[in-house]
Design an enzyme around this catalytic site. Structure first.
Site, PDB file in Angstrom:
ATOM      1  N   CYS A  97       8.501 -16.958 -39.244  1.00  0.00           N
ATOM      2  CA  CYS A  97       7.168 -18.025 -38.230  1.00  0.00           C
ATOM      3  C   CYS A  97       8.009 -18.242 -37.125  1.00  0.00           C
ATOM      4  CB  CYS A  97       7.354 -18.779 -39.401  1.00  0.00           C
ATOM      5  SG  CYS A  97       8.710 -18.890 -40.101  1.00  0.00           S
ATOM      6  N   HIS A 389       8.971 -23.068 -43.087  1.00  0.00           N
ATOM      7  CA  HIS A 389       7.803 -22.282 -41.999  1.00  0.00           C
ATOM      8  C   HIS A 389       8.359 -23.281 -40.915  1.00  0.00           C
ATOM      9  CE1 HIS A 389       4.399 -19.900 -41.293  1.00  0.00           C
ATOM     10  NE2 HIS A 389       3.859 -21.021 -41.241  1.00  0.00           N
ATOM     11  N   ASN A 410      -1.037 -22.091 -36.798  1.00  0.00           N
ATOM     12  CA  ASN A 410       0.408 -21.154 -37.255  1.00  0.00           C
ATOM     13  C   ASN A 410      -0.068 -19.750 -36.959  1.00  0.00           C
ATOM     14  OD1 ASN A 410       0.956 -20.812 -39.365  1.00  0.00           O
ATOM     15  ND2 ASN A 410      -0.301 -20.994 -41.338  1.00  0.00           N
TER      16      ASN A 410
END
Length: 469
Positions: A97, A389, A410
């Site tokens: 991520c 994250h 995202n």
């Protein structure tokens, strides 16, 4: 028979005495006692309301029962300011991520410069080098700690985390500065770059074996030059494994593209470093890591030991500030059409399926009649929450001069959330956003001055070390 009865009575006396003694002893020791259990039983009243809740909870997914319907209908998905971005990316079954978010804040720069609708970097290319660098960093750290006992906390930490996927903003900067970047078509995803579990386990085992060899060599009197020569041989084997899993990273490539009008560009030849400097051309050292960590003093510079992916690069360094300042600088960057890399605890109070990050989106307290709330400081100190994250802020909705909600890009594909995006309520930002990366031009002199101070060094077991996945 009489003897048996007397014996039974005697045993009963002993048993009663023993239970009494045991109960007294358990009270003294702080153990759970029969009296306490009886109190708990009596306090649980199985009335009509409790019976209805128990029937529902025992037969259903509690999160679905607890979903706050009023919150779902009490907002819209519109934003007063939104940055134009490209297609949603997908890290799939990997912990990249931090890397996807890092490349995603650079994509608008490339799209604007090339006047193209779509552009995506190769995430596989820098990830290959991240893995090589992490292997080298691990083995080099083993050499540096070779005289320490295996039970030493630092050695234990290294052996538990030899080859992680996760990372931080400084990992992104280090990789791009050293290796550059390439377009997605030049080094596309492989099955293993998108699904790293087995590879990580195998390489971790190999690195631990190599660690044992290096420590044994040291115990036999071998000096650092010999250890590093052996380390180089070991890294050759790691390169071999990575090349089989990812493919061989390019040293030079030819590339062309179509602009938004369908015009085809001329084909040019680049090295990855040339591509970054000629096409992207962003000074990554202008970006500053800012944290909101109430367990440490505000307006101070911190550095976390071992929080890097390269042996010869700096550990993660950040300025700790209050949450209002963190939000103000984030807002300033977004309104200037510059997306913001950030780290948060995405699993808390979130409905990823609907794409909502909101406090009290689940009414667990109402179902169980228990207060579950911790302060942000308590969440960190008692290991309930850490940054897990990394994503990108690409929009903000402002009403009456204050942010109401934030738009989040995202990297879990277009099917996750609202077509790949998440809507973060401002209160959720307060509770679960821990770090943002902001360009220096959006920070006041008082904050920038802190970069010139000596950082407070935190150990790698500080909660803020948590690598983002």
């Amino acid at each position: 028979m009489k003897w048996f009865n007397r014996s039974t009575a005697f045993i009963g006396v002993i048993l009663v005495f023993s239970l009494g003694t045991l109960q007294a002893q358990t009270i003294k020791d702080g153990a759970l006692t029969p009296k306490m259990i009886q109190t708990f039983r009596e306090s649980f009243k199985l009335n009509a309301h409790t019976r209805a809740v128990m029937n529902a909870v025992t037969r259903n997914d509690v999160s679905k029962l607890a979903l706050n319907r009023r919150m779902l209908t009490g907002y819209d998905s519109l934003f007063s300011h939104r940055i134009k971005t490209g297609a949603i990316t997908n890290q799939k079954r990997s912990g990249r991520c931090w890397l996807f978010a890092g490349l995603n804040i650079l994509r608008p720069v490339v799209r604007k410069k090339l006047d193209t609708k779509h552009f995506e970097f190769s995430e596989s290319y820098p990830f290959f080098w991240d893995k090589m660098e992490k292997a080298n960093f691990f083995l080099e750290s083993i050499i540096k700690t070779r005289k320490r006992d295996l039970s030493d906390r630092k050695v234990e930490f290294l052996l538990k985390h030899p080859f992680p996927d996760g990372g931080q903003w400084n990992f992104v900067v280090a990789l791009i500065e050293k290796y550059g970047v390439v377009p997605g078509s030049i080094m596309p995803e492989s099955r293993q770059s998108s699904n790293t579990g087995l590879m990580n386990r195998l390489v971790s085992r190999k690195l631990r074996k190599d660690a044992a060899v290096l420590r044994q060599m040291s115990q036999k009197g071998e000096r650092v030059p010999k250890l590093r020569a052996r380390k180089t041989e070991m890294l050759g084997e790691i390169y071999h494994i990575l090349a089989l899993n990812f493919g061989v990273p390019p040293t030079q490539f030819r590339w062309r593209y179509k602009d938004k009008n369908g015009n085809l560009s001329k084909t040019k030849t680049y090295t990855p470093q040339e591509f970054f400097h000629q096409v992207v051309d962003v000074n990554l050292n202008d970006y500053v890591s800012l944290y909101n960590c109430p367990t440490h003093p505000y307006n101070k510079l911190f550095q976390i030991s071992l929080d890097r992916n390269m042996a010869n690069y700096s550990d993660l360094t950040f300025i700790n500030i209050n949450i209002d300042s963190l939000k103000a600088f984030t807002r300033r960057s977004i309104l200037a059409d510059e997306p913001v890399w950030f780290g948060c605890d995405v699993g808390k109070e979130s409905d990823i399926g609907r794409g909502i990050l909101a406090p009290a989106i689940y009414d667990y307290s109402d179902i169980y009649g228990v207060n579950f709330k911790l302060t942000k400081k308590e969440q960190i100190l008692y290991h309930d929450s850490v940054p897990t994250h990394a994503m990108v802020f690409t929009g903000v909705d402002i009403a009456n001069g204050k942010p109401v909600k934030w738009l989040v890009e995202n990297s879990w594909g277009a099917k996750a959330g609202s077509k790949g995006y998440l809507i973060m309520f401002d209160k959720w930002f307060n509770d679960y956003v821990y770090e943002v990366v902001i360009n220096k031009k959006y920070l006041p002199p008082s904050v920038l001055a802190l970069l010139k101070t000596r950082p407070v060094v935190l150990p790698p077991w500080d909660p803020m070390y948590a690598l983002l996945q």
